[in-house]
Design an enzyme around this catalytic site. Structure first.
Site, mmCIF file in Angstrom:
data_model
loop_
_atom_site.group_PDB
_atom_site.id
_atom_site.type_symbol
_atom_site.label_atom_id
_atom_site.label_comp_id
_atom_site.label_asym_id
_atom_site.label_seq_id
_atom_site.Cartn_x
_atom_site.Cartn_y
_atom_site.Cartn_z
ATOM 1 N N ARG A 185 -3.390 3.282 -5.098
ATOM 2 C CA ARG A 185 -3.415 4.540 -4.340
ATOM 3 C C ARG A 185 -2.677 4.436 -3.005
ATOM 4 O O ARG A 185 -2.575 5.416 -2.268
ATOM 5 C CB ARG A 185 -4.865 4.989 -4.116
ATOM 6 C CG ARG A 185 -5.440 5.684 -5.353
ATOM 7 C CD ARG A 185 -6.877 6.114 -5.160
ATOM 8 N NE ARG A 185 -7.801 4.992 -5.312
ATOM 9 C CZ ARG A 185 -9.117 5.108 -5.296
ATOM 10 N NH1 ARG A 185 -9.674 6.298 -5.116
ATOM 11 N NH2 ARG A 185 -9.893 4.048 -5.437
ATOM 12 N N GLY A 220 -12.675 -6.422 -12.488
ATOM 13 C CA GLY A 220 -13.794 -5.925 -11.709
ATOM 14 C C GLY A 220 -14.263 -6.895 -10.636
ATOM 15 O O GLY A 220 -13.884 -8.074 -10.617
ATOM 16 N N GLY A 230 -19.991 3.688 -3.747
ATOM 17 C CA GLY A 230 -21.133 3.583 -4.635
ATOM 18 C C GLY A 230 -22.391 4.074 -3.939
ATOM 19 O O GLY A 230 -22.591 3.826 -2.753
ATOM 20 N N GLU A 288 -21.836 3.449 -9.184
ATOM 21 C CA GLU A 288 -20.468 3.649 -8.713
ATOM 22 C C GLU A 288 -20.062 5.110 -8.826
ATOM 23 O O GLU A 288 -20.582 5.865 -9.637
ATOM 24 C CB GLU A 288 -19.495 2.765 -9.503
ATOM 25 C CG GLU A 288 -19.760 1.268 -9.400
ATOM 26 C CD GLU A 288 -19.595 0.740 -7.993
ATOM 27 O OE1 GLU A 288 -18.815 1.337 -7.217
ATOM 28 O OE2 GLU A 288 -20.253 -0.253 -7.662
ATOM 29 N N ASN A 307 -23.160 2.055 -0.650
ATOM 30 C CA ASN A 307 -22.987 0.607 -0.645
ATOM 31 C C ASN A 307 -21.951 0.224 0.410
ATOM 32 O O ASN A 307 -20.816 0.700 0.386
ATOM 33 C CB ASN A 307 -22.539 0.155 -2.038
ATOM 34 C CG ASN A 307 -22.316 -1.342 -2.130
ATOM 35 O OD1 ASN A 307 -22.665 -2.086 -1.226
ATOM 36 N ND2 ASN A 307 -21.746 -1.781 -3.234
ATOM 37 N N TYR A 309 17.661 -1.626 28.394
ATOM 38 C CA TYR A 309 17.361 -2.482 27.248
ATOM 39 C C TYR A 309 17.627 -3.916 27.651
ATOM 40 O O TYR A 309 18.766 -4.289 27.998
ATOM 41 C CB TYR A 309 18.201 -2.132 26.019
ATOM 42 C CG TYR A 309 18.002 -3.156 24.924
ATOM 43 C CD1 TYR A 309 16.769 -3.269 24.282
ATOM 44 C CD2 TYR A 309 19.015 -4.045 24.574
ATOM 45 C CE1 TYR A 309 16.557 -4.238 23.311
ATOM 46 C CE2 TYR A 309 18.810 -5.015 23.597
ATOM 47 C CZ TYR A 309 17.575 -5.100 22.969
ATOM 48 O OH TYR A 309 17.358 -6.056 22.015
#
Length: 425
Positions: A16, A79, A141, A156, A171, A335
């Site tokens: 994601r 998992g 969860g 979950e 959780n 700079y």
């Protein structure tokens, strides 16, 4: 507590995040996300943490080079329970409790884990798990309790029904387990869930079903369990982490930060006492600033910058890999890259250290007491001696060093000849 193993779950790809960069390596305030969790692990245990890696494991190892960690490979991401299961060989070598953390929760402080460890020592439960009450519990969860408030299970998000999704307690993602209990229950995990994965939370469920004590520890600070899922989540973390660091600089180091909400200081910047940082200033990691300095507004100090005591950098000035000596000033529109600038030097507005020739970076050296006129360009490599002067708009070309006390002007810069005094008749 010495005999503690910390397991950090860092194997996920982070789909994601919508990109190729690994989630745990995303930069937050000058450090990769995983670095924050590693630091917490080292604070609560003398043992090198077990870091479970999978996607891009070589990149993770490379990013942390000599970090004291035990890298454990999870070739298939099956998992959170499976991630801990691949650590069994290492866990069987030790004793004492086991802490399990997620690599995408960089706000969790060591102090909270130490509280959990203290309770563990006192109560000796099967497990302690961190929880929090959230107004918006989406993606977390849920903690399901019975009418008497006892923990029943963790469900979950993917497996929760409409009623369970309304639960506010979630959780927190951090656990302290009894080592022997954890090792035994890991082998009993199954994949009967919507994701078809081995959930670490099912270990908690097993303990509850067997009437083994599980203590939910509710954190009073909800932000501690914040978990990064998307890039938008990362931008939420920057002001929190920078804010914590700026508070440390102010309260512990004696630094004045005029407008913290409009100032950006990455983790690891060193600043001396009685230095003032003015608004809209960005200071990158690996910058060192002395005492009684003044930085800003609208300054950008990049990696490798060192300001000696009483130095000043002002509006729209950028520095990189540059040392500005004691009492020296660069107040406007300049700079300064790859430069060694002496003490009590005045850098005029619009000064540029032209340090890059298209292939390599080169150094500019400016001696003590030099006065640099507005718009001066130093074409590196180039040096000026002490107490030199450059005229406005001068271009000091490579190889045309300026001697002590010399004044140069023009394009290319040449020594200004002193006028002879007219003889009296």
């Amino acid at each position: 507590m010495k005999e503690v193993d910390v397991v950090i779950l860092a194997a996920g790809k982070g789909t994601r995040m919508k990109g190729e960069d690994l989630k745990v390596l995303h930069d937050i305030a000058g450090r990769p996300m995983l670095a924050y969790v590693l630091n917490v692990a080292r604070e609560v245990s003398e043992q090198a943490p077990l870091v479970v890696i999978g996607h891009g494991m070589e990149k993770v190892r490379e990013a942390f080079g000599g970090a004291e960690a035990r890298w454990v490979e999870q070739h298939e991401q099956l998992g959170t329970g499976h991630a801990v299961l691949v650590c069994v060989d290492e866990l069987e070598k030790g004793s004492g409790p086991v802490i399990v953390l997620n690599a995408d929760q960089p706000l969790l402080p060591a102090g909270r884990l130490e509280e959990m460890l203290h309770i563990f020592e006192q109560e000796q439960p099967g497990a302690i798990m961190l929880t929090a009450e959230l107004e918006d519990p989406k993606n977390y969860g849920r903690i399901v309790r019975d009418d008497d408030g006892r923990l029943l299970r963790i469900i979950e998000e993917h497996d929760a029904g409409s009623k369970e999704r309304k639960i506010k307690e979630v959780n927190g993602g951090a656990y302290v387990f009894d080592r022997e209990v954890l090792l035994e229950k890991l082998h009993g995990l199954g994949t009967d869930n919507a994701q078809g994965e081995y959930y670490l939370t099912d270990v908690i469920h097993q303990l509850v079903m067997q009437d083994l004590p599980v203590i939910p520890f509710v954190t009073p600070c909800c932000e501690e369990i914040f978990s990064v899922t998307t890039r938008w989540d990362i931008q939420k973390l920057w002001p929190v982490i920078m804010g914590r660091y700026m508070k440390y600089l102010a309260e512990e180091c004696g630094v004045t930060i005029v407008s913290p909400e409009n100032t950006y200081i990455e983790i690891g910047v060193e600043i001396g006492h009685d230095t003032a940082i003015l608004p809209f200033t960005y200071i990158e990691k690996d910058v060192r600033i002395g005492a009684h300095c003044k930085v800003g507004p609208f300054s950008h100090l990049r990696k490798g910058t060192v300001l000696a005591d009483y130095a000043e950098v002002g509006n729209f000035t950028e520095t990189k890999n540059t040392r500005l000596g004691k009492g020296s000033k660069a107040k406007h529109l300049s700079y300064l890259g790859d430069a060694e600038i002496g003490d009590k030097v005045n850098i005029g507005a619009g000064t540029i250290c032209a340090n890059y020739d298209g292939k390599r970076k080169h150094k500019t050296e400016i001696g003590d007491g030099t006065h640099v006129g507005s718009g001066t360009i130093f074409v590196a490599p180039v040096k000026t001696g002490k107490n030199a002067v450059t005229g406005a708009g001068a271009v000091i070309t490579s190889g045309r060093d300026v001697d002590d006390g010399e004044t140069v002007v023009g394009i290319p810069a040449k020594a200004l000849k002193k006028r002879r005094k007219k003889e009296k008749k």
